[in-house]
Design an enzyme around this catalytic site. Structure first.
Site, PDB file in Angstrom:
ATOM      1  N   ASN A   9       0.870  -1.184   0.000  1.00 50.92           N
ATOM      2  CA  ASN A   9       0.000   0.000   0.000  1.00 50.92           C
ATOM      3  C   ASN A   9       0.905   1.231   0.000  1.00 50.92           C
ATOM      4  O   ASN A   9       1.508   1.555   1.016  1.00 50.92           O
ATOM      5  CB  ASN A   9      -0.883  -0.022   1.258  1.00 50.92           C
ATOM      6  CG  ASN A   9      -1.680   1.259   1.417  1.00 50.92           C
ATOM      7  OD1 ASN A   9      -1.792   2.059   0.482  1.00 50.92           O
ATOM      8  ND2 ASN A   9      -2.258   1.460   2.596  1.00 50.92           N
ATOM      9  N   TRP A  10       0.990   1.875  -1.157  1.00 51.07           N
ATOM     10  CA  TRP A  10       1.891   3.036  -1.258  1.00 51.07           C
ATOM     11  C   TRP A  10       1.319   4.276  -0.592  1.00 51.07           C
ATOM     12  O   TRP A  10       1.990   5.284  -0.470  1.00 51.07           O
ATOM     13  CB  TRP A  10       2.173   3.351  -2.736  1.00 51.07           C
ATOM     14  CG  TRP A  10       2.991   2.323  -3.462  1.00 51.07           C
ATOM     15  CD1 TRP A  10       3.440   1.126  -2.982  1.00 51.07           C
ATOM     16  CD2 TRP A  10       3.456   2.406  -4.819  1.00 51.07           C
ATOM     17  NE1 TRP A  10       4.153   0.456  -3.941  1.00 51.07           N
ATOM     18  CE2 TRP A  10       4.171   1.224  -5.088  1.00 51.07           C
ATOM     19  CE3 TRP A  10       3.333   3.346  -5.843  1.00 51.07           C
ATOM     20  CZ2 TRP A  10       4.777   0.968  -6.329  1.00 51.07           C
ATOM     21  CZ3 TRP A  10       3.919   3.101  -7.073  1.00 51.07           C
ATOM     22  CH2 TRP A  10       4.647   1.924  -7.307  1.00 51.07           C
ATOM     23  N   LYS A  11       0.066   4.226  -0.178  1.00 51.83           N
ATOM     24  CA  LYS A  11      -0.614   5.395   0.397  1.00 51.83           C
ATOM     25  C   LYS A  11      -0.473   6.586  -0.553  1.00 51.83           C
ATOM     26  O   LYS A  11      -0.415   6.398  -1.762  1.00 51.83           O
ATOM     27  CB  LYS A  11      -0.085   5.699   1.801  1.00 51.83           C
ATOM     28  CG  LYS A  11      -0.059   4.453   2.682  1.00 51.83           C
ATOM     29  CD  LYS A  11       0.096   4.771   4.141  1.00 51.83           C
ATOM     30  CE  LYS A  11       0.269   3.479   4.916  1.00 51.83           C
ATOM     31  NZ  LYS A  11       0.029   3.620   6.326  1.00 51.83           N
ATOM     32  N   HIS A  94      -9.565   0.990   4.840  1.00 50.39           N
ATOM     33  CA  HIS A  94      -8.293   1.167   5.554  1.00 50.39           C
ATOM     34  C   HIS A  94      -8.538   2.094   6.747  1.00 50.39           C
ATOM     35  O   HIS A  94      -9.350   3.013   6.674  1.00 50.39           O
ATOM     36  CB  HIS A  94      -7.260   1.769   4.590  1.00 50.39           C
ATOM     37  CG  HIS A  94      -5.870   1.761   5.157  1.00 50.39           C
ATOM     38  ND1 HIS A  94      -5.447   2.702   6.067  1.00 50.39           N
ATOM     39  CD2 HIS A  94      -4.826   0.920   4.968  1.00 50.39           C
ATOM     40  CE1 HIS A  94      -4.184   2.438   6.394  1.00 50.39           C
ATOM     41  NE2 HIS A  94      -3.787   1.358   5.752  1.00 50.39           N
ATOM     42  N   GLU A  96      -6.954   4.504   7.880  1.00 51.74           N
ATOM     43  CA  GLU A  96      -6.756   5.938   7.605  1.00 51.74           C
ATOM     44  C   GLU A  96      -8.006   6.523   6.948  1.00 51.74           C
ATOM     45  O   GLU A  96      -8.367   7.678   7.188  1.00 51.74           O
ATOM     46  CB  GLU A  96      -5.502   6.136   6.736  1.00 51.74           C
ATOM     47  CG  GLU A  96      -4.233   5.930   7.562  1.00 51.74           C
ATOM     48  CD  GLU A  96      -3.017   5.479   6.777  1.00 51.74           C
ATOM     49  OE1 GLU A  96      -3.023   5.559   5.542  1.00 51.74           O
ATOM     50  OE2 GLU A  96      -2.053   5.022   7.430  1.00 51.74           O
ATOM     51  N   GLU A 164      -5.545  -5.204  10.636  1.00 54.30           N
ATOM     52  CA  GLU A 164      -4.550  -4.146  10.822  1.00 54.30           C
ATOM     53  C   GLU A 164      -4.835  -3.389  12.115  1.00 54.30           C
ATOM     54  O   GLU A 164      -5.641  -2.440  12.117  1.00 54.30           O
ATOM     55  CB  GLU A 164      -4.604  -3.168   9.650  1.00 54.30           C
ATOM     56  CG  GLU A 164      -4.301  -3.788   8.314  1.00 54.30           C
ATOM     57  CD  GLU A 164      -3.682  -2.758   7.376  1.00 54.30           C
ATOM     58  OE1 GLU A 164      -2.540  -2.970   6.973  1.00 54.30           O
ATOM     59  OE2 GLU A 164      -4.329  -1.741   7.084  1.00 54.30           O
ATOM     60  N   GLY A 170       2.169   2.155  10.710  1.00 61.47           N
ATOM     61  CA  GLY A 170       3.096   3.268  10.538  1.00 61.47           C
ATOM     62  C   GLY A 170       3.794   3.692  11.817  1.00 61.47           C
ATOM     63  O   GLY A 170       4.408   4.755  11.879  1.00 61.47           O
ATOM     64  N   SER A 209       3.210  -2.286  10.366  1.00 64.47           N
ATOM     65  CA  SER A 209       4.669  -2.270  10.503  1.00 64.47           C
ATOM     66  C   SER A 209       5.330  -3.611  10.171  1.00 64.47           C
ATOM     67  O   SER A 209       6.282  -4.025  10.831  1.00 64.47           O
ATOM     68  CB  SER A 209       5.067  -1.802  11.909  1.00 64.47           C
ATOM     69  OG  SER A 209       4.575  -0.496  12.136  1.00 64.47           O
ATOM     70  N   GLY A 231       4.673   1.297   4.745  1.00 62.10           N
ATOM     71  CA  GLY A 231       5.990   1.929   4.607  1.00 62.10           C
ATOM     72  C   GLY A 231       7.027   1.065   3.895  1.00 62.10           C
ATOM     73  O   GLY A 231       7.736   1.536   2.992  1.00 62.10           O
TER      74      GLY A 231
HETATM   75  C1  PEP Z   1      -0.863   0.010   5.901  1.00 61.11           C
HETATM   76  O1  PEP Z   1      -0.766   1.074   5.323  1.00 61.11           O
HETATM   77  O2  PEP Z   1      -1.835  -0.711   5.680  1.00 61.11           O
HETATM   78  C2  PEP Z   1       0.193  -0.380   6.835  1.00 61.11           C
HETATM   79  C3  PEP Z   1       0.079  -1.525   7.455  1.00 61.11           C
HETATM   80  O3  PEP Z   1       1.231   0.492   7.007  1.00 61.11           O
HETATM   81  P1  PEP Z   1       2.658   0.163   7.700  1.00 61.11           P
HETATM   82  O4  PEP Z   1       3.130  -1.140   7.121  1.00 61.11           O
HETATM   83  O5  PEP Z   1       3.526   1.313   7.342  1.00 61.11           O
HETATM   84  O6  PEP Z   1       2.412   0.043   9.160  1.00 61.11           O
END
Ligand code: PEP
Length: 248
Positions: A9-11, A94, A96, A164, A170, A209, A231
């Protein structure tokens, strides 16, 4: 036997130049026969990423889609449009999007239904906040989100669920492999209760993460079928190492 899936997931990150160099490195990475890989760039880059990845085993996902069909919905991108440009997956709900853009369980359900109707596959995110975990509500919250997501269409093998925990996204903090496995087991059991034996076929990803150093331990757990990676999916070497931890 469920195949493993590693989804990046590049966000809201990337540029035409940086995407090219990331993708050219990723195209070199070796992908095990039972492993599927996808990257999810921002909408603006989807067509060019699909084009760049032609001939490779890496598929393309979007990070969101409209809950509506085409029409007077300024700024919205429909599932049909995503399908037309070669996208195969859509991340829905997600944390976010839930926390920053007010996405509710009913929106998630409507989007999942559009994604499936367009012939795409949803990756539906569920997860508790730290406060909810500390108050012993983690399972209840995740199950409520899962039930909310299937308000219009029940889970079947096209669905991917991503557990998640919000406090792990993050932040550099990862759920322990045991805690993640415990939640995946609860989610799979709930899918079995509501939807039957298809539960054994549903891929459930862990996200929060994930990096090269913790992927292997997570992937060894019985009910963890891969990862949704934020990330670390922007760093070719790190992402390639996670893909390789999923199997050679
Ligand atoms: C995500 O964006 O779904 C995610 C799990 O981010 P990260 O791996 O940076 O925690």
């Amino acid at each position: 036997m469920r195949s493993k899936l590693v989804a990046g997931n590049w966000k809201s990150n990337g540029s035409l130049v940086s995407n090219k160099s990331l993708l050219s490195a990723l195209k070199e990475c070796s992908i095990g026969p039972d492993v599927n890989v996808l990257v999810s760039p921002p909408f603006a880059y989807l067509s060019s990423v699909v084009e760049d990845l032609k001939g490779s085993r890496i598929e393309v996902g979007a990070q969101n889609c409209s809950a509506y069909n085409s029409g007077a919905f300024t700024g919205e991108v429909t599932a049909e449009m995503l399908k037309e440009v070669g996208v195969e997956w859509v991340i829905i709900g997600h944390s976010e999007r839930r926390a920053l853009f007010g996405e509710r369980n009913e929106d998630v359900a409507a989007k999942v239904s559009k994604v499936l109707a367009a012939g795409l596959r949803p990756i539906v995110c569920v997860g508790e906040t730290l406060d909810e975990r500390e108050n012993g509500r983690a399972e209840t919250v995740c199950i409520e989100q899962l039930d909310g997501a299937m308000a219009e269409v029940k889970v079947d093998e096209r669905w991917v669920i991503a557990y998640e925990p919000v406090w792990a996204i993050g932040t550099g903090k990862t759920a322990s492999a045991e805690d993640a496995q415990a939640m995946h087991k609860v989610l799979r059991a709930h899918i079995r209760t509501v939807c039957g034996d298809v539960a054994e076929k549903v891929v459930i990803l862990y996200g929060g993460s994930v990096k090269a150093s913790n992927a292997e331990e997570l992937f060894e757990q019985e009910d963890i079928d891969g990862a949704l990676v934020g990330g670390a999916s922007l760093k070719a070497e790190e992402f390639a190492a996670i893909v390789s931890a999923a199997g050679n």
